[in-house]
Design a protein around this motif. Structure first.
Motif, short mmCIF file in Angstrom:
data_model
loop_
_atom_site.label_atom_id
_atom_site.label_comp_id
_atom_site.label_asym_id
_atom_site.label_seq_id
_atom_site.Cartn_x
_atom_site.Cartn_y
_atom_site.Cartn_z
N GLU A 1 30.62 48.30 33.67
CA GLU A 1 29.94 47.00 33.70
C GLU A 1 30.65 46.04 34.64
OE1 GLU A 1 27.11 45.87 32.48
OE2 GLU A 1 26.63 47.85 31.69
N ALA A 2 31.96 46.16 34.73
CA ALA A 2 32.71 45.27 35.62
C ALA A 2 32.28 45.44 37.06
CB ALA A 2 34.22 45.54 35.49
N LEU A 3 31.91 46.66 37.47
CA LEU A 3 31.48 46.90 38.84
C LEU A 3 30.07 46.36 39.08
CD1 LEU A 3 32.90 50.46 39.60
CD2 LEU A 3 33.85 48.22 40.20
N PRO B 1 32.27 41.54 46.95
CA PRO B 1 32.50 41.72 45.51
C PRO B 1 33.62 40.84 44.96
CG PRO B 1 33.50 43.51 46.75
CD PRO B 1 32.69 42.71 47.73
N ASP B 2 33.57 40.63 43.66
CA ASP B 2 34.64 39.95 42.94
C ASP B 2 35.81 40.93 42.83
OD1 ASP B 2 36.37 39.00 40.91
OD2 ASP B 2 34.75 37.84 40.00
N ILE B 3 36.84 40.72 43.64
CA ILE B 3 37.94 41.68 43.72
C ILE B 3 38.73 41.75 42.41
CG2 ILE B 3 40.13 42.21 44.89
CD1 ILE B 3 37.63 43.05 46.43
N ASN B 4 38.81 40.66 41.68
CA ASN B 4 39.50 40.70 40.39
C ASN B 4 38.81 41.65 39.42
OD1 ASN B 4 41.57 38.91 41.05
ND2 ASN B 4 40.31 37.11 40.52
N LEU B 5 37.48 41.67 39.44
CA LEU B 5 36.74 42.60 38.59
C LEU B 5 36.89 44.04 39.10
CD1 LEU B 5 33.45 40.62 37.84
CD2 LEU B 5 35.28 41.21 36.23
N VAL B 6 36.84 44.23 40.42
CA VAL B 6 37.07 45.57 40.98
C VAL B 6 38.44 46.08 40.56
CG1 VAL B 6 37.37 46.86 43.12
CG2 VAL B 6 35.53 45.18 42.95
#
Length: 262
Positions: free
Chosen positions: A129-131, A164-169
């Motif tokens: 889900e984070a991706l 993309p949101d790199i913290n989530l990646v």
């Protein structure tokens, strides 16, 4: 105080400031892991490759600014380029032995260098889900290889446009995240995000194509494929699926030669 010759090479391109830059250090003997990691951090490139001659072959290791990695395509291409061009390595292909990835070979024909790497094994996976949140949409298909996720999207425009949101990646347990789609002028395009190894987006990732090649070979029904990585620097590759092995071909150019003192 040691003096070590250092080469910086742009891999998977035919011009400087393109492709993926890698540092190459040719050593007489191995340095400590701590010192090689410090050199990798000081170089601040996606990878620094270290090679040591063993008989007619070489051993190779790769360090990002923060960790040692299992396999790196562009730095292996760069190391082979250096050994063929500056050290007149006599055998073709060149054999490189990795403690983590086994035997790797690089052949040269004119300006082209071809990596012979082990093929990644893919399994269908649920999309974290984070991706989905990080990229702003769900992929059409998701796979998990040995170290990376592969997310397949519909179009080249989608892949090129991702921010993309790199913290989530970074929250997803994987070396990196490959995003890919059919290409307009090549068979497939991709990008590679790998904050967990200290690189937000890798410009051109040879090892990711051990994952991409078997997928696109099966999907497109062809063994030999053309590919482009859509980073800001961009890079061009030709890939050939050989079952348990993958051939990945590209060019390289020297950016600098120098000497470091450690």
């Amino acid at each position: 105080m040691k003096r070590i010759k250092l080469y910086q090479v742009d891999a998977f391109t035919d011009k400087v400031f393109g492709g993926n830059p890698a540092a190459v250090c040719v050593l007489d003997e191995w340095l400590s892991d701590e010192l090689m990691q410090k050199i990798g951090n000081e170089n601040n490139l996606a990878e620094t490759a270290f090679v040591v001659k063993t008989g007619e072959d070489y051993e190779i290791r790769w360090f990002t600014p923060t960790v040692e990695v299992d396999l790196c395509g562009h730095a292996t291409l760069a190391a082979a380029y250096v050994l063929f061009r500056y050290y007149n390595h006599p055998t073709n292909p060149l054999k490189l032995h990795s403690r983590r990835s086994g035997l790797l070979q690089v052949a040269h024909a004119g300006e082209e260098l071809t990596l012979d790497f082990p093929t990644d094994v893919l399994e269908t996976a649920a999309t974290p889900e984070a991706l989905i949140t990080a990229f702003g949409k769900a992929p059409q298909e998701t796979y998990k290889g040995k170290t990376d996720y592969l997310l397949v999207f519909q179009s080249e425009e989608e892949v090129a446009g991702f921010n993309p949101d790199i913290n989530l990646v970074n929250s997803v347990p994987a070396r990196g995240i490959i995003v890919s789609a059919p290409g307009k002028e090549v068979d497939f395009v991709s990008r590679f995000f790998c904050p967990q190894v200290g690189i937000t987006e890798d410009p051109v990732t040879g090892s990711a194509h051990t994952t991409l090649t078997p997928y696109w070979s099966e999907r497109l029904g062809k063994k030999k494929l053309t590919a482009k990585q859509l980073s800001a620097r961009q890079g061009n590759l030709t890939c050939e699926y050989l079952g348990e092995r993958v051939n990945i071909t590209g060019k390289a150019v020297t950016y600098l030669t120098g000497e470091i003192e450690v």
